[in-house]
Every structure is written in structure tokens, then in C-alpha cells.
Write an enzyme that holds these catalytic residues in place. Sequence first.
Site, PDB file in Angstrom:
ATOM      1  N   CYS A 192       5.809   4.543  -8.717  1.00  0.00           N
ATOM      2  CA  CYS A 192       4.885   3.473  -8.352  1.00  0.00           C
ATOM      3  C   CYS A 192       3.423   3.927  -8.472  1.00  0.00           C
ATOM      4  CB  CYS A 192       5.227   2.957  -6.960  1.00  0.00           C
ATOM      5  SG  CYS A 192       4.420   1.423  -6.478  1.00  0.00           S
ATOM      6  N   HIS A 193       2.676   3.933  -7.367  1.00  0.00           N
ATOM      7  CA  HIS A 193       1.278   4.356  -7.358  1.00  0.00           C
ATOM      8  C   HIS A 193       1.115   5.861  -7.151  1.00  0.00           C
ATOM      9  CE1 HIS A 193       0.680   0.039  -6.601  1.00  0.00           C
ATOM     10  NE2 HIS A 193      -0.571   0.205  -6.997  1.00  0.00           N
TER      11      HIS A 193
END
Length: 187
Positions: A112-113
Site C-alpha cells: 500500500c503506502h
Amino acid sequence: MAQQLNGKRVAILAADGFEEAELSSPRAALQGQGVETHVITPDGKGIRAWAETDWGKTYEADKSLADANPADYHALVLPGGVFNPDELRTNEKALGFVRSFFEAGKPVAAICHAPWILINAGVVDGRKLTSVPSIAQDLKNAGANWVDESVVVDSGFVTSRTPKDLDDFNGKLIEELAEGRHSEQHA
């Protein structure tokens, strides 16, 4: 495969605001294979999850960054979320901890991030990886070869986009952990 993973330890580095599934799912997959996992937080205190659209439960820490030695672990997992990597990417101890896994050729898995942390750790230049699309340009600007795939493996370095990719992510994480150190893994 479980026999290959007996005695292995994996660090999961996170702070408040991690995406809950991105910590709980890899942790359960690893533990299901007999792997010991330690949740490591900046201050050794519990951290609160973000569960898709609202705050989730609090997860207890096993160790603080100050007490965690990268040499004690065979791999590192970096959950995403927005708040968590934004905090960790400005924490010099966290960046040093992350860098040490790359320097030692150990598997690192980020989803994800979480690759935001890797940009600040200086380990993405020339590496093939994926992430949530909203940070693709950040990764490209840091020299990464970003692709839009459910999971990407680059010499022990595993990345995925979002929680919908967790089955692929977990499978590759376990595979890379079983393989051990990777001579092509680098900072």
C-alpha cells in the site's frame, strides 16, 4: 514449507494508523507457518489500526525500535495505511532499521503506502515494485520502476498495492522468507 520456516522471526514495523488487514493478514499467514512475529513500534507502546474507513482496534507492541535489533530477524514487513508510513518515513531510527534489512540481503515486504518509508530510506532507486497507485509518481521520482501488478518480487523485495492483494502478498512473503538471504537484495 513450515519446516523451512521453523525458528524464523519476522519484524513488523508499524505506527498508529496502519491499515489493519495489512498487519493482521501477513502476521496470521506467517504464524500459520510457525514463524515468530514481533510488532515493533517507535516507542514500544500499542498502536491503533485504521480499518478501511475508521479507527480499528489497538495492537500491542512486542518491542520498541530502540530495543529491536535487525540482526534478530530474518525478514521485515511494512504495513501501509496513510498515517503509519507518513510517521515512519520521518523517523530516522525507523529508516535505519529498514535500511539494515536491505543491506543484509534479507527479505522486505511492503504494501500500500508503505513504500513511502522506503523512499526516505533510500532503497528504491533502480528497484521494480508496486504500491497503491496514488504514490506511484513519488516512487518513480525516487528512481523506482513502478508497475501496476498485484505483487512484485525483486530479489527478496516484495510489494503489493492494497488489501485486495493480500493473498498474493502473503504467499510471496512466505516464499521469500523460506529462500532466506538474497545476494541481489541491496540498499
